[in-house]
Design an enzyme around this catalytic site. Sequence first.
Site, short mmCIF file in Angstrom:
data_model
loop_
_atom_site.label_atom_id
_atom_site.label_comp_id
_atom_site.label_asym_id
_atom_site.label_seq_id
_atom_site.Cartn_x
_atom_site.Cartn_y
_atom_site.Cartn_z
N SER A 59 28.19 37.16 35.76
CA SER A 59 29.50 37.08 35.10
C SER A 59 29.52 36.22 33.84
CB SER A 59 30.57 36.58 36.07
OG SER A 59 30.40 35.20 36.32
N LYS A 99 32.73 29.72 35.17
CA LYS A 99 33.59 30.46 34.24
C LYS A 99 33.87 29.59 33.01
CE LYS A 99 34.00 33.75 37.29
NZ LYS A 99 33.21 34.95 37.15
#
Length: 195
Positions: A59, A99
């Site tokens: 990700s 993230k």
Amino acid sequence: MTGMERMQMDAAEYRDNQPEAKSAVGEAYEWVESFLVPLLAFLLIFTFFARLATVNGISMLPTLHNGERLILQQAGYAPEYGDVVVVDRSITDEDAIVKRVIGKEGDVIFIDFASGEVWRNDTLLDEPYINEPTMLQYDISFPVKVPAGCVFVMGDNRNHSLDSRSSDIGMVDVRHIMGKAVFRFFPFNKFGGIS
């Protein structure tokens, strides 16, 4: 040899052997100290100021790759725009996620999924770190306002990232941020800071 002479000889022999005994004890003390002090410093740093984390998944491509090892800044950290952070999800028995901070408390985030553009407070974000434009939409409706005490996070590999666009992640409580990823120490050929 008289008793007195024998006692004097024993005393002299005792004195001659004393420096060696002190030397051996002193050497052992120095040896223990040379290992103990750095070990305690290491434990102190990684208990209160820094933490280690591992990237799990794709990700964060192209910034971070699966299996890379990171050092996190922990003590006194407050999230800023663009920071790469690690979010603790142990409350839901899930692995921590890595993230990037896109929005902070009070910000209004809008994503135009047709163009792939991300806007914060009516300003188009310049995002040189992303892998591709943001086309993947989950169940969160936009625009959305970031609530107090939270941040809005997204992965750099936007179309392969479960992040704040999904109610599975949602807005991240800043108390669940384990720290900011500041340094990659493995693999060694990518050793260095993170931007």
